[in-house]
Write an enzyme that holds these catalytic residues in place. Structure first.
Site, PDB file in Angstrom:
ATOM      1  N   CYS A  65      90.077 -14.953  12.603  1.00  0.00           N
ATOM      2  CA  CYS A  65      90.421 -16.387  13.273  1.00  0.00           C
ATOM      3  C   CYS A  65      91.792 -16.260  13.770  1.00  0.00           C
ATOM      4  O   CYS A  65      92.073 -16.918  14.674  1.00  0.00           O
ATOM      5  CB  CYS A  65      90.481 -17.209  12.074  1.00  0.00           C
ATOM      6  SG  CYS A  65      91.347 -16.889  10.566  1.00  0.00           S
ATOM      7  N   HIS A 178      92.432 -19.837   6.418  1.00  0.00           N
ATOM      8  CA  HIS A 178      92.093 -19.773   7.733  1.00  0.00           C
ATOM      9  C   HIS A 178      93.157 -20.344   8.919  1.00  0.00           C
ATOM     10  O   HIS A 178      94.212 -20.594   8.436  1.00  0.00           O
ATOM     11  CB  HIS A 178      90.994 -20.886   7.624  1.00  0.00           C
ATOM     12  CG  HIS A 178      90.110 -20.910   9.066  1.00  0.00           C
ATOM     13  ND1 HIS A 178      89.463 -19.962   9.754  1.00  0.00           N
ATOM     14  CD2 HIS A 178      90.206 -21.918  10.197  1.00  0.00           C
ATOM     15  CE1 HIS A 178      88.914 -20.152  10.841  1.00  0.00           C
ATOM     16  NE2 HIS A 178      89.161 -21.166  11.120  1.00  0.00           N
ATOM     17  N   ASP A 196      88.542 -25.547  15.560  1.00  0.00           N
ATOM     18  CA  ASP A 196      88.304 -24.635  14.550  1.00  0.00           C
ATOM     19  C   ASP A 196      87.574 -23.347  15.132  1.00  0.00           C
ATOM     20  O   ASP A 196      86.413 -23.614  15.995  1.00  0.00           O
ATOM     21  CB  ASP A 196      87.414 -25.098  13.508  1.00  0.00           C
ATOM     22  CG  ASP A 196      87.185 -24.083  12.257  1.00  0.00           C
ATOM     23  OD1 ASP A 196      87.267 -23.012  12.443  1.00  0.00           O
ATOM     24  OD2 ASP A 196      87.111 -24.820  11.012  1.00  0.00           O
TER      25      ASP A 196
END
Length: 235
Positions: A65, A178, A196
C-alpha cells in the site's frame, strides 16, 4: 507498520468489495455512488484529486500500500522517472523501478516491504530518497482542528500531496494498518476522500474527518508510535 493485509487473504476474499459490510464508526460513502460524486463536485478543496486520479493504481501485493501510494505521488508530481521496462522510450514510475536506486534500497528493499510493510517514518524516508521533500507527522501530535487545517491547506493547492497511515478498524473496515493518498475535503459534511490503493478490496471512500483523525492516532505495534500523515512536495 502498514502491512495492508488486515485479517488475511482468505477472509478478504469472503468480504464484499464495498465498505458497507463492516462500516460502523462513521457513515462512509463510496466515491462511485451518486452521493460520493456529489460530494466531490461540491468540494472546494480538491486540487489533488485530478492529478492523483489520473495516476491511480492498485497495490501490487497485500503489503505494497505504501509503495503504490508513493508511486502515485511521484507520477502525479511529475518527478523525472527512469524507463519503465516493456514501454520503450517512455518513462514513468512503477512499483518495481521505484526501488532501483541504491538510496531507496538503503532505506528499505522491495523484499523487506513485501515481507513486513512499512512504518510512517519508513514512508517518509522512501519518499525523501527519491528527492522529494517529505515530512512525517504522527497523529498524536495533531489536534482534530490542526488535522483539518492541514488537510484543507494541502488539498487546496496542487503542488503537494498528503498520504495517510491509518488503522482500518477505526473506519469500520476489516484489517489493520494501511496507507493511501487523500484527494479531497468536503467542508459541509466534514468528510475526507481516501483513494484506497487496495481497490480489489475497498473502493475510494468519503470518511468523516473525526474517524480518520482517530485512525491516524492509533499505535503502530512495529514502531510503538502513532500512525499519522506524510506531507510531500517537490523541492
Amino acid at each position: 507498520m502498514a502491512l495492508c493485509i488486515g485479517l488475511g487473504v482468505a477472509l478478504t476474499a469472503m468480504l464484499p468489495l464495498g465498505p458497507t459490510a463492516l462500516a460502523q464508526p462513521g457513515d462512509t460513502i463510496p466515491l462511485p455512488e451518486p452521493q460520493g460524486q456529489t460530494l466531490l463536485m461540491q468540494s472546494v478543496d480538491r486540487a489533488d484529486y485530478g492529478p492523483l486520479a489520473e495516476q491511480f493504481l492498485t497495490q501490487a501485493n497485500p503489503a505494497y500500500c505504501g509503495v503504490a501510494s508513493m508511486v502515485m505521488v511521484l507520477n502525479s508530481l511529475a518527478v523525472p522517472a527512469p524507463p519503465a521496462p516493456g514501454y520503450g522510450r517512455y518513462r514513468f514510475w512503477t512499483q518495481e523501478n521505484v526501488f532501483e536506486s541504491a538510496a531507496t534500497r538503503a532505506v528499505l528493499s522491495a523484499e523487506q516491504v513485501a515481507r513486513r510493510g512499512m512504518t510512517l517514518q519508513d514512508l517518509r524516508a522512501l519518499l525523501a530518497s527519491r528527492g522529494l521533500q517529505a515530512r512525517a507527522i504522527h497523529g498524536d501530535r495533531l489536534s482534530q482542528a490542526q488535522f483539518r487545517l492541514l488537510l484543507r491547506s494541502n488539498l487546496s493547492q496542487s503542488g503537494d500531496r498528503l498520504l495517510v497511515n491509518y488503522d482500518r478498524k477505526s473506519l469500520g473496515q476489516a484489517g489493520g494498518g494501511h496507507i493511501s493518498p487523500v484527494a479531497a475535503y468536503h467542508a459541509a459534511s466534514d468528510r475526507v476522500l481516501i483513494l484506497d490503493v487496495a481497490r480489489y478490496r475497498y473502493p475510494s471512500v468519503w470518511v468523516p474527518l473525526a474517524d480518520l483523525w482517530q485512525a491516524i492516532r492509533s499505535t503502530d505495534s512495529s514502531s510503538g508510535l502513532s500512525r499519522g500523515v506524510v506531507v510531500v512536495r517537490r523541492i
